[in-house]
Design a protein around this motif. Structure first.
Motif, mmCIF file in Angstrom:
data_model
loop_
_atom_site.group_PDB
_atom_site.id
_atom_site.type_symbol
_atom_site.label_atom_id
_atom_site.label_comp_id
_atom_site.label_asym_id
_atom_site.label_seq_id
_atom_site.Cartn_x
_atom_site.Cartn_y
_atom_site.Cartn_z
ATOM 1 N N GLU A 297 34.493 12.468 66.806
ATOM 2 C CA GLU A 297 34.555 11.143 66.219
ATOM 3 C C GLU A 297 33.587 10.197 66.919
ATOM 4 O OE1 GLU A 297 37.568 12.864 66.888
ATOM 5 O OE2 GLU A 297 37.369 13.494 64.810
ATOM 6 N N ALA A 298 33.336 10.484 68.201
ATOM 7 C CA ALA A 298 32.363 9.662 68.913
ATOM 8 C C ALA A 298 30.957 10.082 68.513
ATOM 9 C CB ALA A 298 32.549 9.802 70.412
ATOM 10 N N GLN A 299 30.712 11.394 68.511
ATOM 11 C CA GLN A 299 29.398 11.898 68.106
ATOM 12 C C GLN A 299 29.599 13.322 67.626
ATOM 13 O OE1 GLN A 299 26.602 10.180 67.909
ATOM 14 N NE2 GLN A 299 25.636 11.988 67.015
ATOM 15 N N ALA A 300 29.216 13.537 66.402
ATOM 16 C CA ALA A 300 29.500 14.835 65.807
ATOM 17 C C ALA A 300 28.346 15.807 66.006
ATOM 18 C CB ALA A 300 29.787 14.684 64.333
ATOM 19 N N GLU A 301 27.177 15.302 66.258
ATOM 20 C CA GLU A 301 26.032 16.206 66.342
ATOM 21 C C GLU A 301 25.049 15.680 67.379
ATOM 22 O OE1 GLU A 301 24.161 16.892 62.628
ATOM 23 O OE2 GLU A 301 22.517 18.040 63.513
ATOM 24 N N TYR A 302 24.519 16.609 68.150
ATOM 25 C CA TYR A 302 23.481 16.258 69.123
ATOM 26 C C TYR A 302 22.277 17.127 68.835
ATOM 27 C CZ TYR A 302 27.237 14.090 71.833
ATOM 28 O OH TYR A 302 28.265 13.329 72.244
ATOM 29 N N VAL A 303 21.122 16.592 69.093
ATOM 30 C CA VAL A 303 19.900 17.397 69.027
ATOM 31 C C VAL A 303 19.359 17.450 70.448
ATOM 32 C CG1 VAL A 303 17.619 17.633 68.034
ATOM 33 C CG2 VAL A 303 19.473 16.640 66.687
ATOM 34 N N LEU A 304 19.340 18.678 70.983
ATOM 35 C CA LEU A 304 18.826 18.842 72.342
ATOM 36 C C LEU A 304 17.381 19.322 72.242
ATOM 37 C CD1 LEU A 304 21.789 20.700 74.057
ATOM 38 C CD2 LEU A 304 21.467 18.272 73.648
ATOM 39 N N GLN A 305 16.543 18.817 73.118
ATOM 40 C CA GLN A 305 15.173 19.296 73.212
ATOM 41 C C GLN A 305 14.946 19.783 74.635
ATOM 42 O OE1 GLN A 305 12.988 15.868 71.677
ATOM 43 N NE2 GLN A 305 12.245 17.244 70.061
ATOM 44 N N VAL A 306 14.394 20.993 74.723
ATOM 45 C CA VAL A 306 14.138 21.576 76.048
ATOM 46 C C VAL A 306 12.642 21.845 76.151
ATOM 47 C CG1 VAL A 306 14.805 23.343 77.684
ATOM 48 C CG2 VAL A 306 16.376 22.689 75.853
ATOM 49 N N TRP A 307 12.105 21.326 77.200
ATOM 50 C CA TRP A 307 10.676 21.545 77.452
ATOM 51 C C TRP A 307 10.499 22.547 78.593
ATOM 52 C CZ3 TRP A 307 12.472 16.853 75.918
ATOM 53 C CH2 TRP A 307 11.807 16.214 74.860
ATOM 54 N N ALA A 308 9.462 23.374 78.449
ATOM 55 C CA ALA A 308 9.043 24.223 79.564
ATOM 56 C C ALA A 308 7.769 23.596 80.113
ATOM 57 C CB ALA A 308 8.786 25.641 79.064
ATOM 58 N N GLN A 309 7.772 23.269 81.391
ATOM 59 C CA GLN A 309 6.656 22.531 81.954
ATOM 60 C C GLN A 309 6.133 23.244 83.199
ATOM 61 O OE1 GLN A 309 8.672 18.805 82.631
ATOM 62 N NE2 GLN A 309 7.885 17.983 80.690
ATOM 63 N N ASN A 310 4.883 22.969 83.479
ATOM 64 C CA ASN A 310 4.349 23.485 84.729
ATOM 65 C C ASN A 310 4.692 22.526 85.851
ATOM 66 O OD1 ASN A 310 2.635 21.355 84.549
ATOM 67 N ND2 ASN A 310 0.832 22.562 83.983
ATOM 68 N N SER A 311 4.208 22.788 87.026
ATOM 69 C CA SER A 311 4.633 21.962 88.154
ATOM 70 C C SER A 311 4.076 20.557 88.058
ATOM 71 C CB SER A 311 4.191 22.620 89.467
ATOM 72 O OG SER A 311 2.829 22.983 89.378
ATOM 73 N N ARG A 312 3.074 20.371 87.189
ATOM 74 C CA ARG A 312 2.556 19.011 87.028
ATOM 75 C C ARG A 312 3.272 18.259 85.908
ATOM 76 N NH1 ARG A 312 -3.844 19.687 87.514
ATOM 77 N NH2 ARG A 312 -3.667 19.641 85.266
ATOM 78 N N GLY A 313 4.321 18.909 85.380
ATOM 79 C CA GLY A 313 5.070 18.223 84.335
ATOM 80 C C GLY A 313 4.375 18.265 83.003
ATOM 81 N N GLU A 314 3.504 19.228 82.796
ATOM 82 C CA GLU A 314 2.825 19.349 81.503
ATOM 83 C C GLU A 314 3.533 20.414 80.680
ATOM 84 O OE1 GLU A 314 -1.705 18.266 82.858
ATOM 85 O OE2 GLU A 314 -0.766 20.105 83.562
ATOM 86 N N ASP A 315 3.601 20.158 79.415
ATOM 87 C CA ASP A 315 4.384 21.040 78.546
ATOM 88 C C ASP A 315 3.557 22.258 78.183
ATOM 89 O OD1 ASP A 315 6.166 18.961 78.620
ATOM 90 O OD2 ASP A 315 5.487 18.091 76.724
ATOM 91 N N TYR A 316 4.172 23.408 78.407
ATOM 92 C CA TYR A 316 3.489 24.639 78.019
ATOM 93 C C TYR A 316 3.416 24.773 76.517
ATOM 94 C CZ TYR A 316 3.544 26.493 82.762
ATOM 95 O OH TYR A 316 3.323 26.690 84.080
ATOM 96 N N ALA A 317 4.466 24.351 75.891
ATOM 97 C CA ALA A 317 4.549 24.523 74.440
ATOM 98 C C ALA A 317 5.387 23.378 73.887
ATOM 99 C CB ALA A 317 5.188 25.865 74.099
#
Ligand SMILES: *[C@@H]1O[C@H](CO)[C@@H](O)[C@H](O)[C@H]1NC(C)=O
Ligand SMILES: *[C@@H]1O[C@H](CO)[C@@H](O)[C@H](O)[C@H]1NC(C)=O
Ligand SMILES: CC(=O)N[C@H]1CO[C@H](CO)[C@@H](O)[C@@H]1O
Length: 829
Positions: A297-317
Motif C-alpha cells: 500500500e505504501a509502494q507496490a512496485e520498485y524499479v532497481l537499477q544495478v550498475w557494474a563499474q570499474n574502479s573509477r566509477g565508470e559504467d561497463y555497460a
C-alpha cells in the motif's frame, strides 16, 4: 684604522646578536658527477681572522656527520668529496660554524642546503611482468577494465619520471589489429570503439598485448620497459533479470537475498539505485538484498537499477533493470466513503431512481480479489418480495436505487450497506457504509373537506348579515407547509352574493358568512357549493370529489306574534244575562291575514266561553254568584294556528251590572225580504238596535240567536256580522217557497227581545233572483204613459198586498205553535 673598524664590526655583531640567522645558502650539485674530486661547491664569507677559530661543519640539526662534504679552512670553500646519487639522498642540510677552542661560537651557524640535481638514470618498471584481465563481452568502448602500473625512481615531477604507456602489439590481430586502447598517461586499458563492435563476433578467447612504458614524457628518448597483458574474453553475464515478486509484510531475517547480478569482467564494483527509493542493497558480489519488510500500500512496485563499474566509477555497460513487485496481502479493510449530508429524494420517485452510488475504497492491490468489493444492503432489511423493498443495492456497482415500495414524505432513513472485499468470500474484511436518505414532500395531495354535506342549517330570516353560518374544515395530507396552503371559493350559489367565505391563509378552516338579509319569500333555501384548492401547483391527479362541500341553508320564516285590536278589553253584563249572551268580539289587528285561535286562560268560574275562530265572547252559563258592581278579569289568548308558538294575550274585564227590569215587549213592524230557493248567496241583514230608546239604551254588542223552534233552526242560519247586525241565510239548500216568519232573539245589556223577521222565499230564476213579473220600460215615458204606469203599479201593489194578507192569515195559524215568550218585535229590512 679601517681593518680595526671592520674587525670590530665583524666580532661585535655576532656577539651583540648571537641568535641572528644568516640567510641560508643553497648549492646544487649534479647527480653522478663524472669530474675530479674534491669538487669545490661554494665559498663561505668567513671573517678574516679565521685563524683565531675553528670552522665546524655539521649535518642536519647539528649532527656531526657531514657525509661527503668538507670545508677548506684556508679558502672557506665547501667541497664534496665523491659523486652523489639523488635516488640515495636528494638533499643535504649542512651548517657551518666558526668556534673558538673552548667551543665559543664566533660566527654562524650558517645553514647550507645542498641539492642533488636529478639525472635520468632510472628505468621505469611495470608493477607486473604479466597482467591478466578478464573482459566481458558487452563492455563499452573506452571504459578501462585494467589499469597498468609502472614506476620510475627519478625525481617525481620531472620529465625523467614522466611515464607514457603504449600498446606495442596485439596478438591475435583479429578481427581488428587495434581492438584495445591504452591511455598513455594513466595506463588504463579499454576496448577501442572498433574493438567493441567487433568483439561480439570475435571467436578468440584470449588476446595478448605487448605494452610499453617509457619515461621522458612525449620525448622520443628515454628509458622504457615492456610487459605482457593477457586479456581473456568472457561471455556476457550481464543479462536482464526477471521481475521479482515479493510478498508484503514478509517475516524473514533481513537483509533478505532476492537476486544476484554478475559482471563477468574483472575490477567490478556494483552500484544500486531504486526508483523510488527503497530498502534495497547490493554487495560486492552482486547479491541484491531487501533490508526490511515491504508494504504494497505504501509502494507496490520498485524499479532497481544495478550498475557494474570499474574502479573509477565508470559504467561497463548499461545498468540492469530489475522490477520488484510487492505482492498484496488482504491486509486492508474496505473503507466507506465519508457519510455525507442526507440525500434528498422526492416522494413518488419511480422505482429504479438512483439515490447514490457507494464506492468503498480498498487499499489492497487494485484488480486483485483483495480489493474486489461487493455491496449488500443491511438495513432496512430486504424483503423477499420485490414489492416490499424500498431500496436496492447493486452488489457490484454499489448503486443504491429505489425499490418498488413507495416512500412517504418526511421519512428519514438510514441505509446500512455492507462493503465486503474478497468479493464477499469468507475470510474477507467488511465495513458498514451509512447513507442517509431524506424523503422530501411534493404537492401530490389535494386538500379535501372533512365533510362534503353540511346542514341543512336553519337560519331565521332576521339573522344579521355577517353572521357565521357554518365552519368548514379541509385537510391536506401533504407535509410541506407551503403545500398545505389552501384557497377557498364559492363555486355555485343559488343567490349570488348572499354568502361569503372568510379564512386565515394558513389554516384549514373556512367560515361561510352571510352577507345579505335573508328572505323566506325570495328563497326559502340556499345551496352553496364551496371548493378548496391547493395554493401551490398540484402534482399528479387533480382534486377529487372531496374538494367540494355543499352547505344547505334553510330560511326560517319569522312571524311576529299576533296582535289584538285592543290591549285591554272591557265589557259590562247584567248579572241576569242568560247563557249564550254575547259580550264582545275579540279581533286581531294584524295587517297580514292569519288564522288565530282564541282561548280563555284563567276563567276559573267558568262563566264565559269564547268562539275559537270568531273571537266572540259569550256567557257560558247564568252568572250565578256574580255581584253587581264586581269585576271579573280573565286573560284572553290568541294563538296563531300555523305557529302555535306565536301567541298573545290581553285581559278582559267584565263589569257586572244590576239586572234590569223585565223589558216591555213592543211589537215591531215586520219587515220582509225576498230570498229565492234553491239557496243562493243572499241573506237578510237583521239589525239589533231598536229605535225604541228604552230597549236600545247605550252601545255595546248585541247578540243574536235563532228562536228555539227546531224547524227554524234547521232551515235557517244566523251569523253575527258585528256588534249590531246579524245576517240571516237559508240553512238548507231547498226551503219551501212561501212567506217565512223567523224568530230572532236579540240580547243587549242584559235585555233581550225577539224579532220576527219575515222572509218571502220564492223560486229562483236564471239570474238567481225571485221570479217576479215586471214589465219592461222602453223609451221616454209620456204623461199619459206615466199615468198608466202609475195606475198599473198601484194595481200591482194592490194585488201584491192581497197576496200578502192571504199568506199572513195562513202563517198566523203557524205562529200559534210558538212559545208564549217569543214575541214578535220589529225587524228592519
Ligand atoms: C336588512 O334588515 C335590517 C333589519 O330588518 C334592515 O335594517 C336593513 O336595512 C336591511 N338591509 C338590507 C340591505 O336590506
Ligand atoms: C286571570 O289572570 C289575570 C292576569 O294574570 C288576573 O289579573 C286575574 O285576576 C285572573 N283571573 C282569575 C279569575 O283568576
Ligand atoms: C257598528 C257597525 O259597524 N255597524 C254596521 C253593522 O253592519 C251593518 C250592515 O253591514 C252596517 O249597516 C252597520 O253600519
Amino acid at each position: 684604522m679601517v681593518p680595526a673598524w671592520l674587525w670590530l664590526l665583524c666580532v661585535s655583531v655576532p656577539q651583540a646578536l648571537p641568535e641572528a640567522q644568516p640567510a641560508e645558502l643553497s648549492v646544487e650539485i649534479p647527480e653522478n658527477y663524472g669530474g675530479n674530486f674534491p669538487l669545490y661547491l661554494t665559498k663561505l664569507l668567513l671573517p678574516r681572522e679565521g685563524a683565531e677559530g675553528q670552522i665546524m661543519l655539521s649535518g642536519d640539526s647539528g649532527k656531526a656527520a657531514q657525509g661527503p662534504f668538507a670545508m677548506d679552512p684556508d679558502s672557506g670553500f665547501l667541497l664534496v668529496t665523491r659523486a652523489l646519487d639523488r635516488e640515495e639522498q636528494a638533499e643535504y642540510q649542512l651548517q657551518v660554524t666558526l668556534e673558538t677552542q673552548d667551543r665559543r661560537v664566533l660566527w654562524g651557524p650558517q645553514p647550507v642546503l645542498v641539492r642533488v640535481k636529478d639525472e635520468n638514470d632510472q628505468v621505469p618498471q611495470f608493477s607486473q611482468a604479466i597482467y591478466r584481465a578478464q573482459l566481458s563481452r558487452g563492455t563499452r568502448p573506452g571504459i578501462p577494465f585494467l589499469f597498468l602500473e609502472a614506476s620510475d625512481q627519478d625525481e617525481p615531477g620531472t620529465a625523467n619520471s614522466d611515464l607514457r604507456f603504449r600498446i606495442l602489439s596485439q596478438a591475435p590481430a583479429q578481427p581488428s589489429p587495434d581492438m584495445f586502447q591504452l591511455e598513455p598517461r594513466q595506463g588504463a586499458l579499454a576496448l577501442s570503439p572498433k574493438g567493441s563492435t567487433s568483439l561480439d563476433h570475435a571467436l578468440e578467447k584470449t588476446y595478448q598485448l605487448l605494452v610499453q612504458v617509457k619515461d621522458m614524457g612525449d620525448q622520443a628518448s628515454g628509458h622504457q620497459a615492456i610487459a605482457t597483458v593477457e586479456v581473456s574474453i568472457i561471455e556476457n553475464t550481464w543479462v536482464p533479470l526477471e521481475p521479482i515478486h515479493l510478498a508484503e509484510n514478509l517475516k524473514v531475517l533481513y537483509p533478505h537475498h532476492i537476486a544476484q547480478v554478475h559482471w563477468s569482467g574483472d575490477d567490478v564494483h556494483y552500484r544500486l539505485e531504486s526508483q523510488p527509493l527503497g530498502p534495497f542493497d547490493v554487495d560486492a558480489e552482486g547479491n541484491l538484498y531487501v533490508t526490511r519488510e515491504l508494504d504494497t500500500e505504501a509502494q507496490a512496485e520498485y524499479v532497481l537499477q544495478v550498475w557494474a563499474q570499474n574502479s573509477r566509477g565508470e559504467d561497463y555497460a548499461a545498468p540492469l533493470e530489475l522490477h520488484v513487485l510487492v505482492m498484496d496481502e488482504n491486509d486492508n479493510v474496505p473503507v466507506c466513503p465519508p457519510r455525507g449530508p442526507a440525500v434528498s429524494i422526492p416522494e413518488l420517485s419511480p422505482p429504479g431512481t438512483e439515490v447514490t452510488r457507494l464506492s468503498a475504497e480498498d487499499a489492497d492491490a487494485p484488480g486483485s480479489p483483495n480489493s474486489h468489493i461487493v455491496y449488500q444492503l443491511l438495513s432496512p432489511e430486504s424483503e423477499d418480495e420485490v414489492e416490499g423493498r424500498a431500496f436496492q443495492v447493486d452488489p457490484t456497482s454499489g448503486s443504491v436505487t429505489l425499490g418498488a415500495l413507495p416512500l412517504q414524505a418526511g421519512q428519514n432513513i438510514l441505509l446500512l450497506v455492507l462493503a465486503m472485499d474478497l468479493a464477499g468470500a469468507e475470510g474477507g474484511f467488511s465495513s458498514t457504509c451509512e447513507v442517509e436518505v431524506e424523503v422530501t414532500d411534493i404537492n401530490d395531495h389535494a386538500p379535501e373537506f372533512t365533510t362534503s354535506q353540511i346542514g341543512p342549517i336553519s337560519l331565521p330570516e332576521d339573522v344579521e348579515p355577517g353572521t357565521l353560518v357554518a365552519m368548514l374544515t379541509a385537510t391536506d395530507a401533504d407535509l410541506e407547509p407551503a403545500f398545505r396552503l389552501m384557497d377557498f371559493a364559492i363555486e355555485r350559489e343559488d343567490t349570488e352574493g348572499t354568502f361569503d367565505l372568510d379564512w386565515e391563509p394558513d389554516s384549514g378552516h373556512v367560515g361561510l358568512r352571510l352577507c345579505k338579509n335573508l328572505s323566506y319569500e325570495a328563497a326559502p333555501s340556499h345551496k352553496v357549493v364551496v371548493v378548496v384548492r391547493s395554493v401551490a401547483e398540484l402534482v399528479g391527479p387533480g382534486p377529487g370529489p372531496g374538494a367540494t362541500a355543499t352547505v344547505t341553508v334553510l330560511v326560517e320564516r319569522v312571524m311576529p306574534p299576533p296582535k289584538l285590536d285592543q290591549e285591554r278589553y272591557e265589557a259590562s253584563v247584567p248579572i241576569s244575562a242568560p247563557a249564550g249572551s254575547l259580550l264582545l268580539t275579540i279581533q286581531s289587528s294584524d295587517p297580514i291575514s292569519r288564522c288565530l285561535r282564541f282561548s280563555l286562560v284563567n276563567d276559573s268560574e267558568g262563566w264565559l266561553c269564547i268562539e275559537k275562530v270568531s273571537g266572540e265572547v259569550h256567557t257560558a252559563q247564568s252568572l250565578q254568584g256574580a255581584q253587581p258592581g264586581d269585576t271579573y278579569t280573565v286573560l284572553v289568548e290568541a294563538q296563531d294556528t300555523d305557529e302555535p308558538r306565536l301567541s298573545t294575550s290581553a285581559p278582559l274585564v267584565i263589569h257586572f251590572l244590576k239586572a234590569p227590569p223585565a223589558p216591555a215587549l213592543t211589537p215591531a213592524p215586520v219587515p220582509s225580504r225576498y230570498l229565492c230557493t234553491p239557496r243562493q248567496d243572499h241573506g237578510v241583514i237583521v239589525s239589533g238596535p231598536s229605535k225604541d230608546s228604552d230597549l236600545a239604551s247605550g252601545h255595546g254588542p248585541y247578540s243574536f240567536a235563532l228562536g228555539p223552534n227546531p224547524t227554524v233552526q234547521r232551515d235557517w242560519r244566523l251569523q253575527t256580522l258585528n256588534g249590531s247586525h246579524a245576517y240571516l241565510t237559508l240553512a238548507l239548500h231547498w226551503v219551501e217557497p212561501r212567506e217565512h216568519i223567523i224568530p230572532v232573539v236579540v240580547s243587549h245589556n242584559a235585555q233581550m227581545w225577539q224579532l220576527l223577521v219575515r222572509v218571502i222565499v220564492c223560486r229562483c230564476n236564471v239570474e238567481g233572483q225571485c221570479m217576479r213579473k215586471v214589465g219592461r220600460m222602453k223609451g221616454m215615458p209620456t204623461k199619459l204613459s206615466a199615468v198608466g204606469i202609475l195606475v198599473g203599479t198601484l194595481l200591482a201593489i194592490g194585488i201584491f198586498l192581497i197576496l200578502i194578507f192571504t199568506h199572513r192569515t195562513l202563517s198566523r195559524k203557524k205562529d200559534l205553535d210558538q212559545p208564549a215568550d217569543s214575541v214578535p218585535l220589529k225587524a228592519t229590512v
